[in-house]
Design an enzyme around this catalytic site. Structure first.
Site, PDB file in Angstrom:
ATOM      1  N   ASN A  23      13.823   3.911   5.426  1.00 20.07           N
ATOM      2  CA  ASN A  23      12.834   3.089   5.492  1.00 20.07           C
ATOM      3  C   ASN A  23      11.889   4.283   6.428  1.00 20.07           C
ATOM      4  O   ASN A  23      12.215   4.835   7.415  1.00 20.07           O
ATOM      5  CB  ASN A  23      13.394   2.650   6.750  1.00 20.07           C
ATOM      6  CG  ASN A  23      12.837   1.117   7.097  1.00 20.07           C
ATOM      7  OD1 ASN A  23      11.780   0.064   5.979  1.00 20.07           O
ATOM      8  ND2 ASN A  23      12.562   0.508   9.040  1.00 20.07           N
ATOM      9  N   HIS A  68       9.201   3.089   9.599  1.00 16.60           N
ATOM     10  CA  HIS A  68       8.604   1.414  10.812  1.00 16.60           C
ATOM     11  C   HIS A  68       7.506   2.027  11.403  1.00 16.60           C
ATOM     12  O   HIS A  68       7.483   3.730  11.581  1.00 16.60           O
ATOM     13  CB  HIS A  68      10.034   1.798  11.132  1.00 16.60           C
ATOM     14  CG  HIS A  68       9.973   0.360  12.748  1.00 16.60           C
ATOM     15  ND1 HIS A  68       9.700  -0.653  12.565  1.00 16.60           N
ATOM     16  CD2 HIS A  68       8.699   0.513  14.217  1.00 16.60           C
ATOM     17  CE1 HIS A  68       9.700  -1.473  13.467  1.00 16.60           C
ATOM     18  NE2 HIS A  68       9.386  -0.341  13.799  1.00 16.60           N
ATOM     19  N   GLU A 114       1.256   6.948   7.992  1.00 20.54           N
ATOM     20  CA  GLU A 114       2.443   6.269   6.813  1.00 20.54           C
ATOM     21  C   GLU A 114       1.677   7.200   5.090  1.00 20.54           C
ATOM     22  O   GLU A 114       2.699   7.472   5.078  1.00 20.54           O
ATOM     23  CB  GLU A 114       2.383   5.233   6.910  1.00 20.54           C
ATOM     24  CG  GLU A 114       2.879   4.652   7.733  1.00 20.54           C
ATOM     25  CD  GLU A 114       3.347   2.797   7.388  1.00 20.54           C
ATOM     26  OE1 GLU A 114       3.106   1.712   6.924  1.00 20.54           O
ATOM     27  OE2 GLU A 114       3.965   2.420   8.625  1.00 20.54           O
ATOM     28  N   ASP A 153      16.617  -0.732  12.571  1.00 19.24           N
ATOM     29  CA  ASP A 153      15.646   0.718  12.606  1.00 19.24           C
ATOM     30  C   ASP A 153      16.674   1.719  13.717  1.00 19.24           C
ATOM     31  O   ASP A 153      15.813   1.446  14.193  1.00 19.24           O
ATOM     32  CB  ASP A 153      14.679   0.118  13.862  1.00 19.24           C
ATOM     33  CG  ASP A 153      14.058  -1.156  13.034  1.00 19.24           C
ATOM     34  OD1 ASP A 153      13.569  -0.510  11.226  1.00 19.24           O
ATOM     35  OD2 ASP A 153      13.370  -1.877  13.470  1.00 19.24           O
ATOM     36  N   SER A 155       1.112  -1.169   0.246  1.00 21.71           N
ATOM     37  CA  SER A 155       0.306  -0.187  -0.029  1.00 21.71           C
ATOM     38  C   SER A 155       0.822   1.021   0.168  1.00 21.71           C
ATOM     39  O   SER A 155       0.365   2.300  -1.112  1.00 21.71           O
ATOM     40  CB  SER A 155      -0.938  -0.332   1.556  1.00 21.71           C
ATOM     41  OG  SER A 155      -0.154   0.042   2.742  1.00 21.71           O
ATOM     42  N   ASN A 156       2.191   0.953   0.888  1.00 16.76           N
ATOM     43  CA  ASN A 156       2.579   2.590   0.397  1.00 16.76           C
ATOM     44  C   ASN A 156       3.850   2.976  -0.456  1.00 16.76           C
ATOM     45  O   ASN A 156       3.133   3.536  -1.207  1.00 16.76           O
ATOM     46  CB  ASN A 156       4.294   2.266   1.493  1.00 16.76           C
ATOM     47  CG  ASN A 156       3.388   2.382   2.964  1.00 16.76           C
ATOM     48  OD1 ASN A 156       3.257   3.662   2.910  1.00 16.76           O
ATOM     49  ND2 ASN A 156       3.236   1.883   3.808  1.00 16.76           N
TER      50      ASN A 156
HETATM   51  C1  GAR Z   1       4.195  -0.608   7.075  1.00 16.99           C
HETATM   52  O1  GAR Z   1       3.529  -0.320   8.322  1.00 16.99           O
HETATM   53  C2  GAR Z   1       5.289  -0.430   7.218  1.00 16.99           C
HETATM   54  O2  GAR Z   1       5.775   0.619   8.633  1.00 16.99           O
HETATM   55  C3  GAR Z   1       5.725  -2.159   7.793  1.00 16.99           C
HETATM   56  O3  GAR Z   1       5.465  -3.025   7.025  1.00 16.99           O
HETATM   57  C4  GAR Z   1       4.044  -1.950   6.445  1.00 16.99           C
HETATM   58  C5  GAR Z   1       3.773  -2.138   4.686  1.00 16.99           C
HETATM   59  O4  GAR Z   1       2.845  -1.784   4.637  1.00 16.99           O
HETATM   60  N1  GAR Z   1       7.125  -2.505   8.170  1.00 16.99           N
HETATM   61  C6  GAR Z   1       7.624  -2.398   8.719  1.00 16.99           C
HETATM   62  O5  GAR Z   1       7.034  -3.274   9.742  1.00 16.99           O
HETATM   63  C7  GAR Z   1       9.209  -2.850   9.392  1.00 16.99           C
HETATM   64  N2  GAR Z   1       9.788  -3.308   9.908  1.00 16.99           N
HETATM   65  P1  GAR Z   1       2.412  -1.993   2.957  1.00 16.99           P
HETATM   66  O6  GAR Z   1       2.876  -3.003   2.367  1.00 16.99           O
HETATM   67  O7  GAR Z   1       1.013  -2.238   2.908  1.00 16.99           O
HETATM   68  O8  GAR Z   1       3.125  -0.884   2.314  1.00 16.99           O
END
Ligand code: GAR
Length: 187
Positions: free
Chosen positions: A102, A104, A174, A145, A13-14
């Site tokens: 990154n 988080h 995010e 991190d 989604s990001n």
């Molecule tokens: C996001 O919430 C990101 O912050 C997290 O994975 C998700 C990915 O969502 N990352 C971590 O936890 C890294 N340690 P997405 O695939 O929908 O973008």
């Protein structure tokens, strides 16, 4: 125009939000998605939005020269980790000083480190009775991190907060804060 590469291995989604943001606002372009999971949602996101995907298995990943030369050959200016869980090889980090970031889903340094990703983070935040959570966007260094922080945004953790409701709140942060922060780094 600056070229962005998103590393992702989840729903994407990001990645989708970043691709769409920069398709409208032409300051940069997501030109490449790198994933280590061929079945992750991000593959479909990239296909739908016409962005090239590079699938990187463990062997390819452990030969850092391969990834570094891929990114150089594609002319990548900034690498963005958005739900990518492998620790990047030191040689890649050194080849892109202050050019890898990154996102988080917690207020680092709380709830960071190996194994702390996605739902594990939100479960730990709720179990600890935290009154707030949020997001951290930071530079990537050789430790999980721990790179210097570029931005944090907060949200309350309400009484009765569930894993789903907290995940949604954090994901909304995010999606709101990540693209403009990326833009500020490349313009
Ligand atoms: C996001 O919430 C990101 O912050 C997290 O994975 C998700 C990915 O969502 N990352 C971590 O936890 C890294 N340690 P997405 O695939 O929908 O973008």
């Amino acid at each position: 125009m600056k070229k962005l590469c998103v590393f992702a291995s989840g729903a994407g989604s990001n990645a989708e939000n970043l691709i769409r943001y920069f398709q409208k606002n032409k300051t940069a372009e997501v030109t490449l998605i790198v994933t280590n999971r061929a079945d992750a949602g991000v593959n479909e996101v990239a296909r739908k939005l016409g962005v090239e995907v590079f699938y990187c298995n463990r062997d390819y990943f452990s030969n850092p020269a391969g990834l570094t030369s891929l990114l150089t050959q594609k002319g990548i200016d900034l690498v963005i980790l958005a739900g990518f869980l492998w620790l990047l090889p030191a040689c890649l980090i050194q080849a892109y000083p202050n050019k890898i970031i990154n996102i988080h889903p917690s207020l680092l340094p709380k709830y960071g480190g190996k194994g702390m990703f996605g739902e594990h983070v939100h479960k730990a935040v709720i179990a600890a009775g935290e009154k707030e959570s949020g997001i951290t966007i930071h530079y990537v260094n050789e430790r999980y991190d721990q790179g210097s922080i570029l931005l944090q945004a907060r949200c309350p953790v309400e009484p009765g907060e569930t894993l789903l409701s907290l995940s949604r709140k954090v994901l909304m942060l995010e999606h709101r804060f990540f693209p403009p922060l990326v833009e500020s780094l490349v313009v």
